[in-house]
Design an enzyme around this catalytic site. Structure first.
Site: not given
Length: 288
Positions: A12-14, A17-18
């Site tokens: 999950h990549c902040p 945001n996905a």
């Protein structure tokens, strides 16, 4: 047991945001490439302008005149450092992603493979990763290719001989069972909730400084709760506790909820300590 394959997931990549997975993994690799090269290009242009102002101000008098104030010059130097810093950080992430793609793995799968190799080494067997299709280029093009999308439907894959579509899933199930066996029961001695302004945090201000960069969820605990701990850090424990939660129908259902909580909140139960001592005695007898 019924086992089924699942669509691949990398992490999950902040920043976007996905979650990065099968359908957007190729786009994420391109994003890393363009972000790192773009920041490097911008930083280089700023660095060249700074050099012209400092060392060749008379020759490039238009640039020197426009940036004649100190605040503008400081902002330019700061922006140059930020551009190179972002390029270095994103470039490092890009290298890590390419390293995994050359093995046809994801970040999550790499961690599972390391645990699988450790487990099989203790069993005296060898673990075979089922999705390594051969050369590094073939593995790389499974995700990054001219179609702009990863190959396959996200559920069924080309596997090496001696394995099948469920080999990796079965290995994960075995790791979960081993994890269950190694869980240690702790009893909560101090309450803690996930809000930073909790009783425990106010009583121990150092908790603000020792979060260790945990990016997973936290677990609210109350005094006398029993938690099964599966992971440890210096000041934090990760465990599962039973909670009554509402389902879609609005009825209360007992479910297991996992998360991190401060180590100072809990202590190991007497039964677990006795089990550990018995296991150590058995291991010493075997060695003798």
């Amino acid at each position: 047991a019924v086992v089924s394959t699942q669509s691949t997931g990398d992490h999950h990549c902040p920043w976007i945001n996905a979650c990065v997975g099968h359908k957007n993994h190729a786009h994420f690799i391109r994003f890393l490439f363009y972000a790192s090269t773009g920041c490097f290009y911008g930083g280089t242009n700023l660095a060249a302008t700074i050099v012209k102002i400092v060392f060749y101000g008379n020759r490039y008098f238009i640039i020197a005149y426009y940036f004649n104030s100190l605040p503008k010059f400081v902002i330019m130097v700061f922006s140059c450092g930020i551009a190179y810093g972002v390029s270095l950080a994103v470039g490092f992430l890009l290298v890590m992603q390419i390293r995994d793609l050359c093995k046809n793995t994801t970040s999550i799968e790499s961690w599972i493979i390391r645990k699988a190799e450790w487990r099989h080494s203790h069993l005296g067997t060898k673990f075979t990763y089922p999705y390594n299709v051969g050369s590094r280029w073939k593995n790389f093009t499974q995700v990054v290719n001219m179609t702009n999308f990863a190959k396959g439907d996200g559920y069924s894959w080309v596997v090496v001989p001696g394995t099948d579509q469920y080999t990796f899933t079965e290995e994960q199930i075995q790791q979960k069972l081993l994890k269950r066996q190694r869980m240690v029961e702790h009893v909560i001695t101090q309450p803690y909730n996930t809000r930073w302004c909790s009783y425990l945090t106010l009583a121990n201000p150092l908790l603000f400084c020792v979060c260790n960069g945990l990016d997973e969820q936290y677990l609210s605990v109350q005094k006398a709760d029993k938690v099964l701990v599966s992971r440890w850090r210096k000041r934090w424990l990760y465990g599962c506790a039973k909670r009554k939660l509402k389902n879609k129908n609005g009825t209360l259902v007992e479910k297991e909820v996992g998360g991190w909580f401060p180590r100072m909140c809990a202590m190991e139960t007497v039964e677990q300590s006795q089990k550990k001592e018995d296991q150590k005695k058995e291991e010493k007898k075997k060695d003798q």
